[in-house]
Design an enzyme around this catalytic site. Structure first.
Site, PDB file in Angstrom:
ATOM      1  N   SER A  19       0.767  -1.187  -0.122  1.00 52.70           N
ATOM      2  CA  SER A  19      -0.126  -0.086   0.038  1.00 52.70           C
ATOM      3  C   SER A  19       0.890   1.168  -0.026  1.00 52.70           C
ATOM      4  O   SER A  19       1.958   1.181   0.538  1.00 52.70           O
ATOM      5  CB  SER A  19      -0.922   0.119   1.324  1.00 52.70           C
ATOM      6  OG  SER A  19      -1.402   1.446   1.397  1.00 52.70           O
ATOM      7  N   TYR A  31      -2.676  -1.435  10.383  1.00 51.67           N
ATOM      8  CA  TYR A  31      -2.749  -1.595   8.876  1.00 51.67           C
ATOM      9  C   TYR A  31      -1.445  -1.173   8.110  1.00 51.67           C
ATOM     10  O   TYR A  31      -0.846  -1.884   7.365  1.00 51.67           O
ATOM     11  CB  TYR A  31      -3.927  -1.090   8.235  1.00 51.67           C
ATOM     12  CG  TYR A  31      -4.019  -1.337   6.618  1.00 51.67           C
ATOM     13  CD1 TYR A  31      -4.496  -2.124   6.124  1.00 51.67           C
ATOM     14  CD2 TYR A  31      -3.593  -0.031   5.810  1.00 51.67           C
ATOM     15  CE1 TYR A  31      -4.472  -2.499   4.649  1.00 51.67           C
ATOM     16  CE2 TYR A  31      -3.631  -0.325   4.448  1.00 51.67           C
ATOM     17  CZ  TYR A  31      -3.931  -1.399   3.917  1.00 51.67           C
ATOM     18  OH  TYR A  31      -4.185  -1.653   2.454  1.00 51.67           O
TER      19      TYR A  31
END
Length: 255
Positions: free
Chosen positions: A138, A151
């Site tokens: 990400s 995350y």
């Protein structure tokens, strides 16, 4: 990574980025297996597509991953590409003591899951020609969203793991990182239509064009994610951190 003639496993392939990539790789002439928890979502992803298959996988269980790998290789011994895409994203308030169930589930799914699956398949992949591992990270691996600290941390860890894996598997398995920006998917509630996020179709088009390059980039980066990926190297990390979090907060407020 060659574009066609592969047998590809895509985890988290029942929806979002996983399903979109799986279908596009299938369109390009590959046999594709999608894996995930929900059989109904997997069946929908492969509907009407010969040479596209579905297998259930619970990445939260070490025994489950080992059993999945056995079933996978028995059914698809030609497997030569693994795309680790399965992941969850949970909002957290780290300003006070809280229930850590979401944080722990995020670590198990996003970090332990790919590590376990790579471990289960690395011997097989190392023996295949044109083998590749693609780890989906990400843009938040490089500049964090403060409302999703665990995350971010798992994606940063997988980035580092991928760099190390690329070196130790050099000459055996090609190791690629795909780092998406914010994309309109169901990763978080309401994200499918969140303002300012990249439409899934546009993202997938750009990703597939990058995979068609020869050689395949070690890091597959669409234009929108480069703002985050290179923030530190370009000396603008602090301002990018502020800009990212202001943008994300505004996008959620506008829904």
């Amino acid at each position: 990574m060659k574009n066609s003639g592969n047998t590809i496993l895509v985890t988290g392939g029942g929806s979002g980025i996983g399903a979109a990539l799986a279908q596009r790789f299938h369109d390009a002439g590959n046999t594709v297996i999608v894996a995930g928890r929900r059989q109904d979502a997997l069946d929908q992803a492969i509907a009407g597509r010969p040479n596209m298959h579905a297998l259930t996988l619970d990445v939260e269980s070490a025994d489950g991953v080992a059993d999945f790998a056995r079933r996978l290789l028995a059914a698809h011994p030609a497997l030569n590409v693994l795309i680790n895409n399965a992941g969850i994203m949970r909002f957290e308030d780290a300003t006070q003591k809280r229930d850590l169930a979401d944080a722990e589930a995020t670590i198990t799914t996003n970090l332990l899951g790919p590590i376990r699956l790579i471990d289960a398949l690395v011997d097989h992949l190392s023996a295949q020609s044109d083998a590749a591992i693609v780890n989906v990270t990400s843009g938040l691996a490089f500049v964090p969203l403060t409302t999703t600290p665990t995350y971010n941390a798992t994606k940063a860890a997988i980035h580092s793991y991928t760099v190390a894996l690329r070196e130790v598997l050099k000459g055996k398995v090609e190791v690629i990182e795909l780092a998406p920006p914010a994309v309109q998917t169901g990763l978080t509630l309401g994200q499918e239509s969140r303002p300012g996020y990249q439409p899934l179709g546009e993202f997938t088009d750009e990703v597939m064009a990058l995979f068609e390059q020869a050689p395949t980039p070690a890091e597959v980066l669409v234009e929108r994610v480069k703002f985050l990926r290179f923030a530190e190297a370009q000396g603008r990390f602090d301002e990018t951190l502020v800009q990212l979090n202001a943008f994300a907060a505004k996008a959620r407020e506008e829904q």
